[in-house]
Design a protein around this motif. Structure first.
Motif, PDB file in Angstrom:
ATOM      1  N   UNK A 120      -1.246   1.599  -4.189  1.00  0.00           N
ATOM      2  CA  UNK A 120      -2.152   2.271  -5.133  1.00  0.00           C
ATOM      3  C   UNK A 120      -2.059   1.686  -6.544  1.00  0.00           C
ATOM      4  N   UNK A 121      -0.829   1.338  -6.962  1.00  0.00           N
ATOM      5  CA  UNK A 121      -0.662   0.738  -8.283  1.00  0.00           C
ATOM      6  C   UNK A 121      -1.357  -0.620  -8.343  1.00  0.00           C
ATOM      7  N   UNK A 122      -1.218  -1.394  -7.265  1.00  0.00           N
ATOM      8  CA  UNK A 122      -1.873  -2.700  -7.192  1.00  0.00           C
ATOM      9  C   UNK A 122      -3.394  -2.562  -7.312  1.00  0.00           C
ATOM     10  N   UNK A 123      -3.973  -1.624  -6.558  1.00  0.00           N
ATOM     11  CA  UNK A 123      -5.424  -1.412  -6.640  1.00  0.00           C
ATOM     12  C   UNK A 123      -5.840  -1.009  -8.045  1.00  0.00           C
ATOM     13  N   UNK A 124      -5.071  -0.112  -8.653  1.00  0.00           N
ATOM     14  CA  UNK A 124      -5.376   0.328 -10.018  1.00  0.00           C
ATOM     15  C   UNK A 124      -5.389  -0.852 -10.982  1.00  0.00           C
ATOM     16  N   UNK A 125      -4.376  -1.711 -10.851  1.00  0.00           N
ATOM     17  CA  UNK A 125      -4.227  -2.836 -11.776  1.00  0.00           C
ATOM     18  C   UNK A 125      -5.356  -3.857 -11.620  1.00  0.00           C
ATOM     19  N   UNK A 157     -13.789  11.404 -18.407  1.00  0.00           N
ATOM     20  CA  UNK A 157     -12.570  12.159 -18.118  1.00  0.00           C
ATOM     21  C   UNK A 157     -11.386  11.217 -17.915  1.00  0.00           C
ATOM     22  N   UNK A 158     -11.557  10.222 -17.053  1.00  0.00           N
ATOM     23  CA  UNK A 158     -10.427   9.388 -16.678  1.00  0.00           C
ATOM     24  C   UNK A 158     -10.302   8.121 -17.523  1.00  0.00           C
ATOM     25  N   UNK A 159     -11.382   7.657 -18.123  1.00  0.00           N
ATOM     26  CA  UNK A 159     -11.252   6.530 -19.056  1.00  0.00           C
ATOM     27  C   UNK A 159     -10.302   6.892 -20.187  1.00  0.00           C
ATOM     28  N   UNK A 160     -10.488   8.078 -20.741  1.00  0.00           N
ATOM     29  CA  UNK A 160      -9.648   8.516 -21.855  1.00  0.00           C
ATOM     30  C   UNK A 160      -8.212   8.752 -21.411  1.00  0.00           C
ATOM     31  N   UNK A 161      -8.044   9.318 -20.231  1.00  0.00           N
ATOM     32  CA  UNK A 161      -6.701   9.540 -19.721  1.00  0.00           C
ATOM     33  C   UNK A 161      -5.949   8.220 -19.620  1.00  0.00           C
ATOM     34  N   UNK A 184      -3.016  -2.245 -15.804  1.00  0.00           N
ATOM     35  CA  UNK A 184      -4.386  -2.592 -15.451  1.00  0.00           C
ATOM     36  C   UNK A 184      -5.271  -2.715 -16.674  1.00  0.00           C
ATOM     37  N   UNK A 185      -5.086  -1.815 -17.618  1.00  0.00           N
ATOM     38  CA  UNK A 185      -5.874  -1.883 -18.851  1.00  0.00           C
ATOM     39  C   UNK A 185      -5.501  -3.126 -19.647  1.00  0.00           C
ATOM     40  N   UNK A 196      -9.431  -2.719 -12.225  1.00  0.00           N
ATOM     41  CA  UNK A 196      -9.955  -2.509 -13.585  1.00  0.00           C
ATOM     42  C   UNK A 196     -10.665  -3.754 -14.113  1.00  0.00           C
ATOM     43  N   UNK A 197     -10.001  -4.923 -14.104  1.00  0.00           N
ATOM     44  CA  UNK A 197     -10.734  -6.118 -14.556  1.00  0.00           C
ATOM     45  C   UNK A 197     -11.787  -6.588 -13.556  1.00  0.00           C
ATOM     46  N   UNK A 198     -11.514  -6.449 -12.247  1.00  0.00           N
ATOM     47  CA  UNK A 198     -12.453  -6.950 -11.244  1.00  0.00           C
ATOM     48  C   UNK A 198     -13.764  -6.165 -11.225  1.00  0.00           C
ATOM     49  N   UNK A 199     -13.696  -4.864 -11.512  1.00  0.00           N
ATOM     50  CA  UNK A 199     -14.914  -4.043 -11.520  1.00  0.00           C
ATOM     51  C   UNK A 199     -15.422  -3.780 -12.934  1.00  0.00           C
ATOM     52  N   UNK A 200     -14.663  -4.235 -13.927  1.00  0.00           N
ATOM     53  CA  UNK A 200     -14.998  -4.009 -15.339  1.00  0.00           C
ATOM     54  C   UNK A 200     -15.102  -2.514 -15.621  1.00  0.00           C
ATOM     55  N   UNK A 201     -14.190  -1.749 -15.018  1.00  0.00           N
ATOM     56  CA  UNK A 201     -14.238  -0.288 -15.160  1.00  0.00           C
ATOM     57  C   UNK A 201     -12.838   0.297 -15.044  1.00  0.00           C
ATOM     58  N   UNK A 202     -12.424   1.038 -16.069  1.00  0.00           N
ATOM     59  CA  UNK A 202     -11.137   1.730 -16.018  1.00  0.00           C
ATOM     60  C   UNK A 202     -11.175   2.827 -14.967  1.00  0.00           C
TER      61      UNK A 202
END
Length: 490
Positions: A427-432, A306-310, A164-165, A435-441
């Protein structure tokens, strides 16, 4: 007969190699230096962009950052402080965690603080919130909670975070370069190719040239492919601007350069002004907006950091081949400690929270595998405090091609996800995609985590969910509901 020094250099047992474990990680000093330079040139835009975001907005007290009334003065101060903090914490990451990860003011959070938070209080009050958030995360790291959460995440979701990143930084690259843009009209698609479906201006052609050159050099296995591409595109940019006087990209000049115009400056050196250091009020926000509202803001900042860095350190470690069999990078506890200190340091310097940058992946793509690359990047940031052209000479169009190649490399990890298993595939699909669709990790990670827990429950496999995943999923539900909660409370 060879000298002892020559033998040491060949065997890779010198003090630099020993401290950073360069040979052990399959790298060389040359690769680390190149990787550090590439990372700097790819993310140096923050020294220009952060002042433009937070230095041009008046706070609730009618003042610009630093308490002044002149935005030009505020912008100059913020640029220096942004470079200083980024340099110090990135060097700290290299020396303490020995990881090729650079840090700087977090985009998104800085805009949120400038436009949504600081308008309700003074900028110093807002920075107090950032310092508190950083200290709270540091406590969570030192108690082992943050690392425990990271280890509780299933491996395939960690892979999804990396993929996703990869898509996210690719999207950042094409948007910043002007290859893909928002349409001027309010109707129609949210993005389009260039301007009205057509590429416009020499800067976009510089982006295409840089991307093709990097890909060709990479395919030919040329050492320093990404760095050569950035430098060649920068030189071409300067030549084009000198001849054509293209200017900055605006509504009236859609074919202009993004963010900085690549031209040789009249003044090569500047005297740094560090007046913003220490400009924060730790508990001022509690008096201005109340305890509950202040705590909700701290929670929002904390969860994002917290989660951006993770996600970022997982992606960087995976791309570098440093993660273990569970997808955990080496020295992860130290990485998280430095990141937490960086968040508080950004607030203390009045430049907004500092966080790990996914652009570090460009340096990894150049071969960086150790903290030496981070030290090189940090030194470049410190130099940029006094050498003005170092940052402003490289336009978006010359730097962003590196993100496209690295995005492709990170995308190749998708084969590690079992898309036949719905419980992890969706869940993996949503994660991937989010990230670009919401511009947020963080948004992508949160949606994936919540979906993972829900699917396990509805399939009668709740016991397979790690207890900390329950906690994190619940926190993300609160995070997504922050907006409605804040509106209700105010």
């Amino acid at each position: 007969m060879s000298s002892p020094k020559a033998a040491t250099a060949r065997s890779g047992t010198g003090p630099l190699d020993s401290f950073f474990k360069i040979s052990a990680r399959g790298s060389t000093v040359g690769r680390e230096v190149r990787g550090g330079l590439v990372t700097f040139f790819t993310m140096a835009y923050i020294v220009v962009l952060n002042p433009l975001i937070i230095g041009t907005v008046k706070d609730g007290g009618g003042q610009f950052v630093g308490g002044g009334t002149d935005p030009a003065v505020a912008i100059a101060k913020i640029a220096v402080a942004t470079a200083l903090v980024a340099g110090v914490v990135t060097i700290l990451m290299g020396l303490v965690a020995n990881f090729p990860l650079a840090l700087a003011t977090g985009l998104g959070l800085n805009a949120f603080l400038a436009f949504s938070v600081a308008t309700k209080m003074t900028w110093a009050d807002a920075m107090g919130l950032v310092v508190l958030e950083g200290l709270i995360i540091l406590i969570l790291v030192l108690t082992g909670f943050r690392k425990a959460v990271f280890e509780a995440v299933p491996l395939q979701l960690k892979i999804a975070i990396s993929v996703g990143i990869g898509l996210f930084i690719t999207f950042i690259g094409v948007i910043d370069a002007g290859f893909v843009r928002r349409p001027a009209a309010l109707t129609g698609p949210p993005v389009e190719l260039g301007v009205e479906g057509h590429l416009r201006g020499w800067p976009v052609l510089v982006f295409v040239f840089g991307l093709l050159l990097i890909v060709i050099l990479y395919a030919r296995k040329v050492k320093g492919a990404i760095l050569i591409g950035i430098l060649a595109a920068t030189v071409l940019s300067v030549v084009i601007e000198t001849i054509g006087n293209i200017g900055a990209r605006t509504d009236k000049n859609p074919g202009g350069w993004g963010l900085s115009v690549p031209k040789l400056p009249d003044q090569w050196f500047t005297k740094p002004n560090l007046d913003t250091i220490g400009e924060f009020n730790l508990f001022g926000s509690f008096e201005k907006i109340g305890v509950v509202s202040a705590l909700l803001l701290i929670f929002s900042l904390m969860l994002a950091d917290f989660f951006d860095t993770m996600g970022t350190m997982t992606a960087i470690g995976a791309e570098a081949g440093l993660n273990d069999q569970d997808g955990i990078p080496p020295n992860s506890q130290r990485i998280l400690i430095v990141d937490s200190v960086a968040a508080a340091a950004g607030g203390a310097a009045s430049v907004s929270s500092n966080t790990s940058y996914i652009e570090s992946a460009s340096g990894v793509g150049e071969g960086a595998r150790t903290g030496l690359a981070s030290v090189v990047t940090g030194i470049c940031f410190l130099i940029s405090m006094v050498v003005a052209p170092l940052v402003t000479l490289v336009p978006y169009e010359a730097a962003t091609p590196a993100l496209i190649l690295v995005g492709f490399l990170m995308m190749t990890q998708v084969k590690g996800i079992d898309f036949d298993d719905l419980e992890v595939a969706f869940p993996a699909f949503l994660t991937i995609v989010l990230m670009p669709f919401t511009y947020s990790i963080s948004a992508g990670i949160g949606a994936g985590f919540v979906a993972y827990v829900i699917l396990k429950v509805v399939r009668g496999k709740a016991r397979q969910v790690h207890p900390l995943m329950w906690v994190v999923a619940a926190l993300f539900v609160i995070y997504f509901a922050i907006g409605p909660l804040t509106d209700w409370l105010t």
